[in-house]
Write an enzyme that holds these catalytic residues in place. Structure first.
Site, PDB file in Angstrom:
ATOM      1  N   HIS A 283      -7.472 -18.795  38.553  1.00  0.00           N
ATOM      2  CA  HIS A 283      -7.474 -17.675  39.500  1.00  0.00           C
ATOM      3  C   HIS A 283      -8.733 -17.591  40.363  1.00  0.00           C
ATOM      4  CE1 HIS A 283      -5.120 -13.604  39.864  1.00  0.00           C
ATOM      5  NE2 HIS A 283      -5.283 -14.202  41.024  1.00  0.00           N
TER       6      HIS A 283
ATOM      7  N   ASP B  40      -1.306  -9.188  37.147  1.00  0.00           N
ATOM      8  CA  ASP B  40      -2.215  -9.877  36.218  1.00  0.00           C
ATOM      9  C   ASP B  40      -2.397  -9.057  34.943  1.00  0.00           C
ATOM     10  OD1 ASP B  40      -4.438 -11.341  35.160  1.00  0.00           O
ATOM     11  OD2 ASP B  40      -5.171 -11.745  37.179  1.00  0.00           O
TER      12      ASP B  40
ATOM     13  N   ASP C 109      -9.881  -9.201  36.628  1.00  0.00           N
ATOM     14  CA  ASP C 109     -10.658 -10.201  37.386  1.00  0.00           C
ATOM     15  C   ASP C 109     -11.706  -9.529  38.267  1.00  0.00           C
ATOM     16  OD1 ASP C 109      -9.180 -12.090  36.063  1.00  0.00           O
ATOM     17  OD2 ASP C 109      -7.839 -12.529  37.731  1.00  0.00           O
TER      18      ASP C 109
ATOM     19  N   HIS D  87     -12.938 -17.483  37.034  1.00  0.00           N
ATOM     20  CA  HIS D  87     -11.565 -16.972  37.232  1.00  0.00           C
ATOM     21  C   HIS D  87     -11.432 -15.506  36.813  1.00  0.00           C
ATOM     22  CE1 HIS D  87      -9.301 -17.510  33.095  1.00  0.00           C
ATOM     23  NE2 HIS D  87     -10.545 -17.120  32.898  1.00  0.00           N
TER      24      HIS D  87
ATOM     25  N   ASP E 211      -0.881 -13.885  38.931  1.00  0.00           N
ATOM     26  CA  ASP E 211      -1.375 -14.651  37.781  1.00  0.00           C
ATOM     27  C   ASP E 211      -0.236 -14.686  36.771  1.00  0.00           C
ATOM     28  OD1 ASP E 211      -2.619 -15.351  35.332  1.00  0.00           O
ATOM     29  OD2 ASP E 211      -4.522 -14.435  35.947  1.00  0.00           O
TER      30      ASP E 211
ATOM     31  N   ASP F 268      -0.216 -15.055  33.794  1.00  0.00           N
ATOM     32  CA  ASP F 268      -0.475 -14.344  32.538  1.00  0.00           C
ATOM     33  C   ASP F 268      -0.169 -12.849  32.638  1.00  0.00           C
ATOM     34  OD1 ASP F 268      -2.844 -12.941  33.382  1.00  0.00           O
ATOM     35  OD2 ASP F 268      -4.137 -14.571  32.732  1.00  0.00           O
TER      36      ASP F 268
ATOM     37  N   GLU G 228      -2.774 -20.009  37.584  1.00  0.00           N
ATOM     38  CA  GLU G 228      -2.968 -20.119  36.128  1.00  0.00           C
ATOM     39  C   GLU G 228      -1.829 -20.847  35.413  1.00  0.00           C
ATOM     40  OE1 GLU G 228      -5.736 -19.371  34.348  1.00  0.00           O
ATOM     41  OE2 GLU G 228      -6.900 -18.300  35.871  1.00  0.00           O
TER      42      GLU G 228
HETATM   43  N1  LIG Z   1      -7.569 -15.037  35.891  1.00  0.00           N
HETATM   44  C1  LIG Z   1      -7.680 -14.870  34.592  1.00  0.00           C
HETATM   45  N2  LIG Z   1      -6.791 -15.348  33.780  1.00  0.00           N
HETATM   46  N3  LIG Z   1      -8.730 -14.175  34.162  1.00  0.00           N
HETATM   47  C2  LIG Z   1      -9.028 -13.952  32.763  1.00  0.00           C
HETATM   48  C3  LIG Z   1     -10.357 -13.301  32.589  1.00  0.00           C
HETATM   49  C4  LIG Z   1     -10.699 -13.035  31.151  1.00  0.00           C
HETATM   50  C5  LIG Z   1     -11.974 -12.229  30.932  1.00  0.00           C
HETATM   51  N4  LIG Z   1     -11.852 -10.914  31.474  1.00  0.00           N
HETATM   52  C6  LIG Z   1     -13.163 -12.947  31.547  1.00  0.00           C
HETATM   53  O1  LIG Z   1     -13.701 -12.478  32.514  1.00  0.00           O
HETATM   54  O2  LIG Z   1     -13.563 -13.976  31.084  1.00  0.00           O
HETATM   55 MN   LIG Z   2      -6.182 -13.489  36.939  1.00  0.00          MN
HETATM   56 MN   LIG Z   3      -5.036 -13.077  34.057  1.00  0.00          MN
END
Ligand SMILES: NC(=[NH2+])NCCC[C@H](N)C(=O)O
Ligand SMILES: [Mn+2]
Ligand SMILES: [Mn+2]
Length: 302
Positions: free
Chosen positions: A101, A124, A128, A141, A229, A231, A274
């Site tokens: 991401h 998401d 982020d 990301h 995303d 996820d 992702e």
């Molecule tokens: N784009 C994503 N999947 N982001 C996940 C981030 C997970 C966590 N909040 C971090 O900053 O490390």
């Molecule tokens: Mn994300």
């Molecule tokens: Mn995510």
């Protein structure tokens, strides 16, 4: 005249620590995206992939700033911003495939300069909204939304030579269920609109999307970027992601969300990120992504 979509692949995996997400664009193409969208009477131009390059050993260190691969991510973001910028300038719809991401930094940098008041839908599990100071992982990301608000390392916030790209009041986050402390503070401070899984369960996806659309329209947006995303979906249905979080949005709800967005005619650019085929089951997640794109671009059963 046929509507025109330009695909850009971004095989970026340096914004997080699970290898394999760089193969996301291939997996999505393999799942038949071009054929699928051509059936909807779009003219598709696949611009191929942005070159990411491998960082040297000396680049692996975070240089004490908690921003892993800052240099390589910055470089790739600049390239992506240029490519997206060209697509928008010629009136084509930019459709970007990740990659992790962090690529949203470059996508938004290329898009936002073409709008006075761009809206963003951030679909998401995560916000982020981290910076090097608040990130628990140092993974970029987890930072692209903050960066696009002009918050974070200047190398990232100044991609394409301007900052900020977007306004906090023009963002709607949908599907959140994992937020770090610093992200919660930023959300409250900036008054960012968030539909967590609680609201999705409680109101239902139809109401959530209708409210999100009304909210953005009331802000007088002149375009809306969808940053999806995978996820955001439940890992049972989209297992091929690097940071899965239980209790996510279902495949059906996501289809509905895409259909409601299509009916709104608001979406002017999109990215699907992702997708990690190494962690996936028989390319299921890429297939889900392509099915959602079908709905976003107007696929109907009858
Ligand atoms: N784009 C994503 N999947 N982001 C996940 C981030 C997970 C966590 N909040 C971090 O900053 O490390
Ligand atoms: Mn994300
Ligand atoms: Mn995510």
């Amino acid at each position: 005249m046929k509507k025109h979509i330009s695909i850009i692949g971004v095989p970026m995996d340096l914004g997080q620590s699970r290898r394999g997400v760089d193969m996301g664009p291939s997996a999505i193409r393999y799942a038949g995206v071009v054929e699928r969208l051509e059936q909807l009477d779009y003219e598709i131009h696949d611009k191929g992939d942005i070159e990411i390059g491998r960082p040297g050993k000396d680049e692996e260190a975070t240089l004490g700033n908690n921003l892993k691969y800052l240099k390589a991510v910055t470089k790739a973001s600049e390239k992506l911003a240029e490519s997206v910028d060209e697509v928008v300038a010629k009136g084509s719809f930019p459709l970007v495939f990740g990659g992790d991401h962090s690529i949203a930094i470059g996508t938004l940098a290329g898009i936002a300069k073409h709008y006075d008041n761009l809206g963003v839908i951030w679909y998401d599990a995560h916000g982020d909204l981290n910076t090097g100071d608040t990130s628990p992982s140092g993974n970029i990301h987890g930072m692209p939304l903050a960066v696009s608000l002009g918050i974070g390392h200047p190398d990232l916030t100044n991609i394409a030579g301007y900052s900020p790209k977007i306004k906090a009041e023009n963002i709607v986050i949908i599907g959140a269920r994992s937020l770090d402390e610093g992200e919660k503070i930023l959300i409250r401070e900036k008054g960012i609109r968030v539909y967590t899984m609680h609201e999705i369960d409680r109101l239902g996806m139809t109401k959530v999307m209708e409210e999100a659309i009304d909210y953005l329209k009331a802000r007088n947006i002149d375009g809306v970027h969808l940053s999806l995303d995978l996820d955001g979906l439940d890992p049972d249905e989209a297992p091929g992601v690097g940071t899965p979080v239980l209790g996510g949005i279902s495949y059906r709800e996501s289809h509905l969300a895409m259909e409601i967005l299509e009916e709104s005619k608001l979406i002017t650019s999109a990215e699907f990120v992702e997708v990690n085929p190494i962690l996936d089951e028989k390319n299921k997640t890429a297939t889900v992504a392509v099915a959602l794109m079908g709905s976003l671009f107007g696929e109907k059963l009858l």
